[in-house]
Design an enzyme around this catalytic site. Structure first.
Site, mmCIF file in Angstrom:
data_model
loop_
_atom_site.group_PDB
_atom_site.id
_atom_site.type_symbol
_atom_site.label_atom_id
_atom_site.label_comp_id
_atom_site.label_asym_id
_atom_site.label_seq_id
_atom_site.Cartn_x
_atom_site.Cartn_y
_atom_site.Cartn_z
ATOM 1 C CG ASP A 1 -1.674 5.572 8.112
ATOM 2 O OD1 ASP A 1 -0.513 5.162 8.304
ATOM 3 O OD2 ASP A 1 -2.256 5.492 7.000
ATOM 4 C CB SER B 1 -0.937 0.014 1.206
ATOM 5 O OG SER B 1 -0.210 -0.078 2.422
ATOM 6 C CG HIS C 1 -0.152 4.297 4.419
ATOM 7 N ND1 HIS C 1 -0.716 3.544 5.436
ATOM 8 C CD2 HIS C 1 0.106 3.441 3.403
ATOM 9 C CE1 HIS C 1 -0.791 2.286 5.054
ATOM 10 N NE2 HIS C 1 -0.297 2.179 3.826
#
Length: 425
Positions: free
Chosen positions: A401, A154, A404
Site C-alpha cells: 500500500d 478511503s 494510504h
C-alpha cells in the site's frame, strides 16, 4: 466592490505611514536643534521628575518598524503554508499508536511490524513562516457545539482517523455510529458537544461501486456526473465544517452518465468514447460546487486536493513497492500524468468557486497537500497493511500500500494545515 475597498485601505495605510514619518522627522529635527552641545536630549518638559533620555537611534528604528507594518498591511509579506520543506522534528509526537486506539489496523504501521521510526520525526516547515501544530485543546474550545464531516474516498477516512487521534489526546471520543464496513462513522466529543462524521463517497457523485477491505473494487463502475451522492447531500445542512476530497477513483475504468444517458467512459473497451478523467472530474466538481453555492448553507467548506502515490517498479495491482525510509529530495518524484490532470482541474475549479462564494458570503477554501505529500514516499504502510506479513515467509508476495498513510505520520500535517486555515479564518 472588493477592489475599491482594497484601494481605500491601501490609501489609508499610505496616509497613516506618511503622517507618522512626517511627525518623526519633525521630532528628529527638533531634537537635533536642541542637542547641539550635548549627546543627551534636554528635559524640555521639566516637571520635577527625571525625564527619559531618548536616543535618536530609537526613533530611527521606530520609523523602520512603521515602514515594516506598512508593508505587511499592503500584503507584500505573505506566507503560503503549502509551500515549504520537510525538516527534522526534534520535538515529541502529537500521539502514538499507544495513545490513540482508533487507528485502523492497515494503517497502524508500528503495530504491524515497522521497525524504523525516523519517518515520524519530520515536520512540514513553510518557507516564510512557522506552521502551528494542531492544538487539540484550543481546537475543541473553538468547535464547541459544532459539527464536522469528512466526505470522500478511503484517503479522506485516513485523514479523518488522524483528526480523531489528534483531538482524542485531550478528550476521549465516543463512537455514535458505524456501518458494517466502517466506511461511514459518526463520533462525538461529549464535553464540547463536537460531532465528527466520515462519509464514504469515492466520486462524491451517484455511483455503482464496491470496494473490499483490501482495496479491490468492482470491475464495472458507473458514475452519474450530474447527480450528487445522496448519502452526503441528505446530511449536508446539518454540518458546520465540511472537508471534501476525491480524485483517485476517477483514474479507474469507469462509465460516465449524464441525465441518465451514457456519455462515454475512461479506460474502457467497446463502442463508447473514451472521454478521459479530466472530463468526468471537472463535471463532478462543477456539480459539487454548484450545489454548495445554490444551497446557500453557511458552512465552511474545504476541498482537499488529490494526493500522490509512491509505487515504484509497478502499481497497486502489478506488484509496485515502496520501501523508502526518508523523505525525497525536491524533484526526485514527479507527479504522474493522472495526478497532474487531477490537480489542474482542482486548482481551476476551486479558484472559480472561491470567488463566487465570496460574493455570496460563503466560505470555500482549497487544502493543497499535493506538494508536501509528494516528498514523503516513506510515509506509507507498504507491505505492512497486515500484521507481520513476512513472519512465515521472508520472500512472501504481499500487497503493498503506497497510497494510504501510516498513523502517526506525514498525514497528520494535513490536519495541522487544516487547523491553521480554521484558526486564521
Amino acid at each position: 466592490m472588493k477592489q475599491n475597498w482594497l484601494k481605500s485601505v491601501y490609501n489609508q495605510n499610505q496616509f497613516v505611514f506618511k503622517l507618522g514619518l512626517t511627525v518623526m522627522l519633525v521630532g528628529l529635527g527638533l531634537i537635533f536643534l536642541l542637542s547641539q552641545s550635548s549627546n543627551e536630549i534636554p528635559n524640555i518638559f521639566h516637571n520635577g521628575i527625571n525625564s527619559h533620555v531618548v536616543d535618536t537611534d530609537d526613533l530611527v528604528e521606530s520609523v523602520k518598524d512603521l515602514s515594516q507594518i506598512h508593508q505587511k498591511d499592503n500584503g507584500t509579506e505573505k506566507c503560503d503554508i503549502f509551500d515549504g520543506e520537510w525538516v527534522p522534528n526534534l520535538g515529541s509526537l502529537a500521539y502514538t499508536n499507544n495513545t490513540c486506539k482508533w487507528i485502523e489496523s492497515h494503517q497502524n504501521c508500528m503495530e504491524n511490524g515497522r521497525t524504523d521510526i525516523g519517518y515520524m520525526y519530520w515536520k512540514w516547515k513553510p518557507k516564510a513562516c512557522e506552521l502551528l501544530r494542531f492544538d487539540a485543546k484550543k481546537f475543541l474550545e473553538m468547535m464547541r457545539d459544532q459539527s464536522w464531516a469528512f466526505v470522500g474516498d478511503s484517503i479522506i477516512r485516513n485523514q479523518f482517523h488522524s483528526f480523531i487521534c489528534l483531538i482524542s489526546q485531550v478528550e476521549e471520543a465516543v463512537v455514535l455510529y458505524h456501518d458494517d464496513e466502517y466506511h461511514d462513522q459518526k463520533w462525538r466529543f461529549p464535553t464540547h458537544n463536537l460531532t465528527v462524521s466520515v462519509i464514504w463517497s469515492p466520486f462524491l457523485a451517484k455511483s455503482d461501486v464496491f470496494e473490499d477491505k483490501n482495496g479491490v473494487s468492482s470491475p464495472d463502475i458507473h458514475v452519474h456526473v450530474d447527480i450528487l451522492d445522496k448519502i452526503w447531500t441528505e446530511q449536508y445542512h446539518t454540518w458546520d465544517y465540511i472537508l471534501f476530497s476525491c480524485g483517485k477513483w476517477f483514474t479507474k475504468p469507469t462509465f460516465y452518465y449524464e441525465r441518465n444517458s451514457i456519455l462515454g467512459c475512461h479506460a474502457c473497451e467497446g463502442k463508447h468514447t473514451d472521454l478521459g478523467i479530466d472530463f468526468a472530474y471537472r463535471k463532478t466538481l462543477k456539480s459539487l460546487f454548484r450545489y454548495i453555492i445554490e444551497s446557500n448553507h453557511k458552512a465552511t467548506i474545504f476541498y482537499r486536493t488529490a494526493t500522490p502515490d509512491h509505487f515504484e517498479n509497478g502499481t497497486w495491482s502489478t506488484g509496485g513497492t515502496c520501501d523508502r525510509t526518508v523523505p525525497a529530495n525536491e524533484g526526485e518524484f514527479e507527479l504522474t500524468y493522472f495526478d497532474r490532470i487531477l490537480q489542474e482541474v482542482e486548482l481551476q475549479e476551486v479558484s472559480k468557486v472561491e470567488a463566487e462564494a465570496f460574493i455570496k458570503g460563503l466560505k470555500v477554501k482549497l487544502l493543497d497537500v499535493m506538494k508536501l505529500s509528494l516528498l514523503r514516499p516513506d510515509g506509507h504502510p507498504g507491505p505492512l497493511r497486515q500484521f507481520d506479513p513476512f513472519a512465515k515467509d521472508k520472500k512472501a508476495k504481499v500487497q503493498y500500500d503506497c497510497l494510504h498513510w501510516c498513523l502517526p505520520g506525514p498525514i497528520d500535517y494535513w490536519n495541522d494545515l487544516l487547523m491553521n486555515m480554521v484558526v486564521n479564518g
